[in-house]
Scaffold this motif. Structure first.
Motif, PDB file in Angstrom:
ATOM      1  N   GLY A   1       0.807  -1.215   0.000  1.00 22.38           N
ATOM      2  CA  GLY A   1       0.000   0.000   0.000  1.00 22.38           C
ATOM      3  C   GLY A   1       0.837   1.260   0.000  1.00 22.38           C
ATOM      4  N   ALA A   2       0.150   2.390   0.002  1.00 26.14           N
ATOM      5  CA  ALA A   2       0.823   3.688  -0.036  1.00 26.14           C
ATOM      6  C   ALA A   2       0.354   4.625   1.058  1.00 26.14           C
ATOM      7  N   LYS A   3      -0.570   4.196   1.907  1.00 24.44           N
ATOM      8  CA  LYS A   3      -1.141   5.062   2.933  1.00 24.44           C
ATOM      9  C   LYS A   3      -0.417   4.975   4.265  1.00 24.44           C
ATOM     10  N   THR A   4       0.444   3.985   4.439  1.00 27.22           N
ATOM     11  CA  THR A   4       1.145   3.814   5.705  1.00 27.22           C
ATOM     12  C   THR A   4       2.271   4.828   5.821  1.00 27.22           C
ATOM     13  N   ALA A   5       2.437   5.408   6.996  1.00 26.43           N
ATOM     14  CA  ALA A   5       3.524   6.359   7.234  1.00 26.43           C
ATOM     15  C   ALA A   5       4.867   5.683   6.981  1.00 26.43           C
ATOM     16  N   HIS A   6       5.786   6.417   6.368  1.00 29.49           N
ATOM     17  CA  HIS A   6       7.163   5.996   6.120  1.00 29.49           C
ATOM     18  C   HIS A   6       7.309   4.940   5.022  1.00 29.49           C
ATOM     19  N   VAL A   7       6.225   4.444   4.455  1.00 31.11           N
ATOM     20  CA  VAL A   7       6.342   3.396   3.452  1.00 31.11           C
ATOM     21  C   VAL A   7       6.824   3.991   2.136  1.00 31.11           C
ATOM     22  N   GLY A   8       7.574   3.235   1.378  1.00 34.02           N
ATOM     23  CA  GLY A   8       8.072   3.700   0.092  1.00 34.02           C
ATOM     24  C   GLY A   8       8.792   2.595  -0.632  1.00 34.02           C
TER      25      GLY A   8
ATOM     26  N   ALA B   1      15.311   3.899  18.091  1.00 32.36           N
ATOM     27  CA  ALA B   1      14.854   3.494  16.763  1.00 32.36           C
ATOM     28  C   ALA B   1      14.013   4.625  16.180  1.00 32.36           C
ATOM     29  N   VAL B   2      14.326   5.002  14.947  1.00 39.74           N
ATOM     30  CA  VAL B   2      13.598   6.075  14.267  1.00 39.74           C
ATOM     31  C   VAL B   2      13.297   5.638  12.837  1.00 39.74           C
ATOM     32  N   PRO B   3      12.037   5.597  12.434  1.00 41.04           N
ATOM     33  CA  PRO B   3      11.714   5.247  11.050  1.00 41.04           C
ATOM     34  C   PRO B   3      12.207   6.320  10.070  1.00 41.04           C
ATOM     35  N   TYR B   4      12.725   5.861   8.948  1.00 45.97           N
ATOM     36  CA  TYR B   4      13.154   6.770   7.878  1.00 45.97           C
ATOM     37  C   TYR B   4      11.957   7.076   6.989  1.00 45.97           C
ATOM     38  N   THR B   5      11.765   8.355   6.682  1.00 49.90           N
ATOM     39  CA  THR B   5      10.642   8.776   5.845  1.00 49.90           C
ATOM     40  C   THR B   5      11.144   9.138   4.453  1.00 49.90           C
ATOM     41  N   PRO B   6      10.762   8.392   3.415  1.00 47.35           N
ATOM     42  CA  PRO B   6      11.221   8.699   2.053  1.00 47.35           C
ATOM     43  C   PRO B   6      10.795  10.095   1.605  1.00 47.35           C
ATOM     44  N   ALA B   7      11.527  10.607   0.635  1.00 52.42           N
ATOM     45  CA  ALA B   7      11.324  11.989   0.190  1.00 52.42           C
ATOM     46  C   ALA B   7       9.929  12.224  -0.355  1.00 52.42           C
ATOM     47  N   ARG B   8       9.286  11.202  -0.912  1.00 46.37           N
ATOM     48  CA  ARG B   8       7.971  11.412  -1.533  1.00 46.37           C
ATOM     49  C   ARG B   8       6.911  11.827  -0.518  1.00 46.37           C
ATOM     50  N   HIS B   9       7.174  11.623   0.761  1.00 45.45           N
ATOM     51  CA  HIS B   9       6.213  12.016   1.793  1.00 45.45           C
ATOM     52  C   HIS B   9       6.277  13.510   2.096  1.00 45.45           C
ATOM     53  N   PHE B  10       7.247  14.228   1.523  1.00 40.81           N
ATOM     54  CA  PHE B  10       7.422  15.649   1.823  1.00 40.81           C
ATOM     55  C   PHE B  10       7.040  16.481   0.610  1.00 40.81           C
ATOM     56  N   ALA B  11       6.515  17.652   0.879  1.00 38.89           N
ATOM     57  CA  ALA B  11       6.037  18.524  -0.190  1.00 38.89           C
ATOM     58  C   ALA B  11       7.154  18.918  -1.145  1.00 38.89           C
ATOM     59  N   LYS B  12       8.359  19.157  -0.635  1.00 38.58           N
ATOM     60  CA  LYS B  12       9.482  19.571  -1.477  1.00 38.58           C
ATOM     61  C   LYS B  12      10.509  18.460  -1.684  1.00 38.58           C
TER      62      LYS B  12
ATOM     63  N   ASP C   1      13.010  19.445   1.156  1.00 34.60           N
ATOM     64  CA  ASP C   1      12.173  19.876   2.268  1.00 34.60           C
ATOM     65  C   ASP C   1      13.001  19.941   3.550  1.00 34.60           C
ATOM     66  N   PRO C   2      12.848  20.997   4.357  1.00 35.19           N
ATOM     67  CA  PRO C   2      13.634  21.104   5.598  1.00 35.19           C
ATOM     68  C   PRO C   2      13.422  19.937   6.562  1.00 35.19           C
ATOM     69  N   ALA C   3      12.265  19.311   6.491  1.00 36.30           N
ATOM     70  CA  ALA C   3      11.977  18.220   7.423  1.00 36.30           C
ATOM     71  C   ALA C   3      12.558  16.881   6.968  1.00 36.30           C
ATOM     72  N   PHE C   4      13.023  16.791   5.724  1.00 32.93           N
ATOM     73  CA  PHE C   4      13.546  15.522   5.221  1.00 32.93           C
ATOM     74  C   PHE C   4      14.912  15.242   5.834  1.00 32.93           C
ATOM     75  N   ARG C   5      15.110  13.989   6.250  1.00 31.23           N
ATOM     76  CA  ARG C   5      16.399  13.564   6.788  1.00 31.23           C
ATOM     77  C   ARG C   5      16.794  12.230   6.163  1.00 31.23           C
ATOM     78  N   THR C   6      18.040  12.128   5.777  1.00 30.15           N
ATOM     79  CA  THR C   6      18.542  10.872   5.232  1.00 30.15           C
ATOM     80  C   THR C   6      18.766   9.871   6.365  1.00 30.15           C
ATOM     81  N   LYS C   7      18.941   8.615   5.996  1.00 27.33           N
ATOM     82  CA  LYS C   7      19.255   7.593   6.992  1.00 27.33           C
ATOM     83  C   LYS C   7      20.589   7.890   7.670  1.00 27.33           C
ATOM     84  N   LEU C   8      21.521   8.459   6.919  1.00 23.90           N
ATOM     85  CA  LEU C   8      22.817   8.810   7.496  1.00 23.90           C
ATOM     86  C   LEU C   8      22.661   9.887   8.564  1.00 23.90           C
TER      87      LEU C   8
END
Length: 480
Positions: free
Chosen positions: A118-125, A157-168, A172-179
């Motif tokens: 699916g595509a509705k789950t948070a952090h999925v990509g 533990a922190v889930p990584y959020t792929p870039a597609r979840h962010f407007a920019k 986007d300032p809120a985007f963070r890489t796994k590194l």
């Protein structure tokens, strides 16, 4: 102020552990949900540990069961903070002498990906899932694990959020890489009081100059793997990859090792192996540079792919010119091999235990529900150690007070109680790594056939066609 209503107790020793979190939950339903969730995670794994499995209900038809709905509300809608729960868990680990972190341990940074549709789950990509070795739809979580040769447990533990979840996207300032997440978690672990000899990570992190720079800037020591053919600028005749640098080292066999030194690797099953390690030169890296390239291998002559490590570290060489001014104690070749060796086996063991506890079995979509599930799994993980050490120390005390054979009353040795065998099945003695999952399985041995905790569901509501929960073993109920 109204006195709190008593909460139905969790099975056996789990109640004592769960009670230490009670002040973090404002209402009875939350305290009960915490106990039921942990008990379900610790129960034998007959099927995926979804909410129906945790409550002991039918896989699909039981989704509307009151016990399942309570757990669903507890996980998704109830008001409690998973960060506070995790902070309390870490506090208990730090203050317990058996699990307290020390300067000889290792902080392992890693990420694990789990398939999710699916595509509705948070952090999925659609992203790389390392455990499956391919790109697929899923959720990736960056984790830190503290470990030494004896014990290991998750820290953050922190889930990584792929870039597609962010407007920019990535801008986007809120985007963070796994590194970036991994570097932040290492700093958080140190700030939370978790001492360690070095941060260890595989080549997915070690190959990144920026990531190593962030750790160095934060004052953290590290030992990380490099890919054998990671290219580095060098003059034409010099080595350009770690494997080239290793091949340039002198080796004429064990009797004439040349540039190599023998190091002993100790494994968790107790056996040892002789490996060989050496400082190599690659570009600006060298034995006395700001970065050392250390090669550790089972055979310097052939450098086998599966038994050779190429490691970069900022720990100085003993006796080298960087040692007096370094903020970190010097590390010998044997010490660097030990540090990365802990990361190597901990990664696999940690994943196996997480799988048994249902780390990837969540069927919720919101960010807060996913983070809560992960916090609860790590609580179950840590309880396994607390219970194992409690019983292990009790057995040692019993052994110390037990009469020698032939010294008991009437000249006969007393028979040892079978309780130790029931409560600590599969436990490993000595200074080697123990197996807390076996301990947990023994502790909840009475909860067979997916039976819920006593308060999870009334047996009057279970259909006649479904087996009734087996009674808890007396060794568990005696703890109440």
């Amino acid at each position: 102020m109204t006195r709190r209503r008593p909460c139905p107790p969790a099975p056996g020793p789990l109640e004592g552990y769960a009670a230490r979190f009670d002040d973090l939950f404002g209402v009875l339903a939350q305290r009960r949900g915490f106990r039921e969730y942990l008990a379900g995670l610790l129960a034998p794994r007959d099927r995926n540990k979804t909410l129906t499995a945790l409550a002991g209900a039918e896989p699909v038809a039981g989704a509307g069961h009151p016990a399942v709905q309570r757990l669903q509300f507890f996980l998704s809608e109830s008001r409690w903070d998973p960060e506070q729960v995790n902070a309390r868990r870490l506090e208990l680990l730090r203050t317990d002498p058996a699990t307290a972190p020390h300067g000889g341990g290792v902080l392992v940074i890693d990420d694990s990906g789990d398939r999710k549709d699916g595509a509705k789950t948070a952090h999925v990509g659609h992203q790389w899932l390392g455990r499956y070795g391919k790109t697929d739809n899923g959720v990736v979580t960056v984790t830190t694990v503290w470990a030494d040769e004896r014990v290991y447990y998750p820290v953050h533990a922190v889930p990584y959020t792929p870039a597609r979840h962010f407007a920019k996207g990535k801008g986007d300032p809120a985007f963070r890489t796994k590194l970036a997440i991994g570097a932040d978690l290492a700093v958080r672990a140190q700030a939370a009081g978790f001492a360690f000899r070095a941060v260890a990570a595989d080549s997915a992190y070690g190959d990144q100059d920026g990531f190593r720079g962030e750790l160095a800037e934060a004052g953290l020591p590290f030992v990380m793997a490099l890919k054998p053919r990671r290219g580095t600028w060098a003059y034409g005749a010099d080595a350009h990859t770690p494997v080239d640098a290793a091949r340039a080292l002198a080796w004429d066999g064990p009797d004439d090792p040349g540039d190599w030194q023998a190091v002993t690797r100790a494994f968790r099953d107790g056996h040892t192996e002789t490996w060989w390690a050496a400082d190599a030169a690659l570009g600006w890296w060298g034995p006395d540079g700001a970065r050392r390239l250390v090669v550790a291998t089972a055979d310097p002559g052939t450098l086998p792919d599966k038994a050779t490590w190429y490691l970069v570290t900022n720990l100085p060489r003993p006796g080298g010119p960087r040692e007096p001014d370094s903020p970190h104690p010097a590390a010998s070749l044997a010490e660097i091999t030990r540090i990365y060796g802990i990361r190597h086996w901990t990664e696999q063991s940690y994943k196996q235990v997480k799988d048994q506890l249902g780390w990837a079995d969540f069927q919720v979509r919101s960010d807060i529900a996913i983070r809560r599930h992960q916090a609860l799994v790590t609580c179950a993980f840590s309880f396994c150690w607390a219970a194992w050490f409690a019983d292990h120390l009790a057995q040692q005390r019993d052994a110390a007070t037990r009469p020698e054979p032939g010294r008991g009353e009437r000249g006969r040795a007393r028979r040892r109680s079978a309780a130790g065998a029931i409560l600590a099945a599969g436990a490993t003695g000595g200074a080697r790594l123990a197996f807390p999952l076996d301990r947990a399985a023994a502790l909840v041995a009475g909860m067979v056939q997916g039976a819920p905790a006593p308060a999870a569901a009334s047996t009057d509501r279970i259909p006649a066609s479904r087996p009734r929960p087996a009674p808890l073993h007396p060794e568990l109920t005696n703890y109440r």
